[in-house]
Design an enzyme around this catalytic site. Structure first.
Site, PDB file in Angstrom:
ATOM      1  CB  SER A  72      14.995 -22.236   2.928  1.00 53.45           C
ATOM      2  OG  SER A  72      14.977 -22.705   4.249  1.00 53.45           O
ATOM      3  CE  LYS A  75      12.517 -24.984   4.692  1.00 49.88           C
ATOM      4  NZ  LYS A  75      13.123 -23.991   5.506  1.00 49.88           N
TER       5      LYS A  75
HETATM    6  N1  GLU Z   1      18.940 -25.701   7.308  1.00 51.01           N
HETATM    7  C1  GLU Z   1      18.240 -24.515   7.714  1.00 51.01           C
HETATM    8  C2  GLU Z   1      17.298 -24.826   8.839  1.00 51.01           C
HETATM    9  O1  GLU Z   1      16.491 -25.701   8.733  1.00 51.01           O
HETATM   10  C3  GLU Z   1      17.543 -23.930   6.534  1.00 51.01           C
HETATM   11  C4  GLU Z   1      17.060 -22.605   6.875  1.00 51.01           C
HETATM   12  C5  GLU Z   1      16.791 -21.705   5.704  1.00 51.01           C
HETATM   13  O2  GLU Z   1      17.503 -21.675   4.683  1.00 51.01           O
HETATM   14  O3  GLU Z   1      15.805 -20.983   5.842  1.00 51.01           O
HETATM   15  O4  GLU Z   1      17.327 -24.188   9.856  1.00 51.01           O
END
Ligand code: GLU
Length: 328
Positions: A72, A75
């Site tokens: 994440s 993001k």
């Molecule tokens: N690949 C994970 C998901 O989408 C990322 C989650 C994260 O790092 O918060 O569940």
């Protein structure tokens, strides 16, 4: 503990970084993410801390060259890129900027707008991935990877096996994407958006990379080691604002009070912190607390924030020099 050759041992920043490392090493609580086998197999003892200044100096301690998936943390950078590509107005019409107070993978949307609460939760990040896919087309992953690599000052790559697992097991993310498509927040085909999202989560980085990427945000979008303009200035401002209020999952309020810097964590154990115009921090330690944040990473950044006075509202921060003149 290995201290990288680039460091001067008597430098006060290096000393603070080492102390943060030592102070956090004993924190062995938390658990590895285990929703896919690849993350559950990571060595739980790994711990690396890196600090990159906005003037291009790098300090490291511990396992700063061990690769792990960005998850994440991506993001923040994807959001920055989307803002730059289509503008804040368009992005904001599809993804809000309100903290959700709920878990990162919650299936919930703003009750009024029916849009994801913010780009730091999965729903928002999947929508942002849709925007990037729309602009870049089938080459979207390569284009975004190129940008991330410019920010890291190293060619990053995809962890194929994590990507495959994410794609095979990501039913909840697909469900979120279908709901987003139904509400109109996601304009692109579900599979295109989630495939890009899974790939972005599966980019391999190190703690050193994260510090340099964070320093690029701290340095208004310009990589301080190469002088390359990676991200648009205005997009960086808006990204840091959302990282500040929403970057640490549903621990964000406590984080703002206790650490006070824009940050983003990921379930791979990575964590970035950005001190505007000063420095970027990168941490890696894969054991996570119940909110999904790296236990040692949180401890180390909090320690550094206190020790170096990094909190945005630290009383010793004098603020804008223009306003200071008016107050004089
Ligand atoms: N690949 C994970 C998901 O989408 C990322 C989650 C994260 O790092 O918060 O569940």
């Amino acid at each position: 503990m290995q201290v990288s050759a680039e460091n001067l041992n008597n430098d006060p920043i290096q000393i603070a970084l080492q102390q943060a490392y030592e102070n956090s090493l004993s924190q062995t609580g938390g658990a590895l993410a285990d929703y896919i086998p690849e993350l559950a197999r990571v060595d739980p003892e790994r711990f690396g801390l890196a600090l990159a200044t906005a003037k291009g100096r790098l300090y490291t301690v511990g396992d700063v060259d061990i690769p792990f998936t960005i998850q994440s943390v991506s993001k923040a950078f994807s959001y920055c890129l989307a803002l730059e590509l289509v503008g804040a107005q368009e992005v904001r019409s599809r993804v809000g900027v309100e903290p959700s107070g709920d878990a990162f993978n919650a299936i919930e949307f703003d009750p009024v707008t029916r849009r994801p609460f913010n780009p730091m939760v999965n729903a928002g990040a999947i929508t942002v991935a849709g925007v990037l896919r729309d602009v870049y087309g089938a080459q979207a992953f390569e284009k975004v990877l190129e940008k991330f690599s410019l920010a890291a000052n190293r060619p990053l790559d995809l962890d194929e096996s994590v990507y495959r697992s994410e794609a095979e097991t990501g039913h909840r993310n697909r469900a979120i994407a279908h709901l987003l498509r139904a509400s109109g927040a996601l304009a692109e085909p579900v599979e295109d958006a989630v495939d890009l999202y899974f790939r972005l989560c599966s980019i391999r980085v190190t703690a050193r990379d994260l510090a340099v990427m964070a320093a690029t945000l701290a340095n208004m979008g310009e990589n301080p080691f190469t002088g390359t303009e990676v991200f648009d200035l205005r997009a960086v401002r808006d990204t840091l604002a959302v990282m500040f209020s929403c970057g640490m999952y549903d621990y964000s309020g406590n984080w703002i009070c206790d650490v006070g810097i824009p940050a983003k964590s990921g379930v791979g154990g990575g964590l970035i912190g950005v001190v505007n115009r000063q420095l970027g921090l990168g941490a890696f330690s894969p054991r996570l607390d119940e909110k999904g944040n790296s236990v040692r990473g949180v401890n180390a950044l909090q320690w550094l924030s206190n020790e170096l006075g990094l909190h945005t509202f630290e009383c010793t921060n004098s603020g804008s020099s223009f306003v200071e003149q008016l107050l004089a």
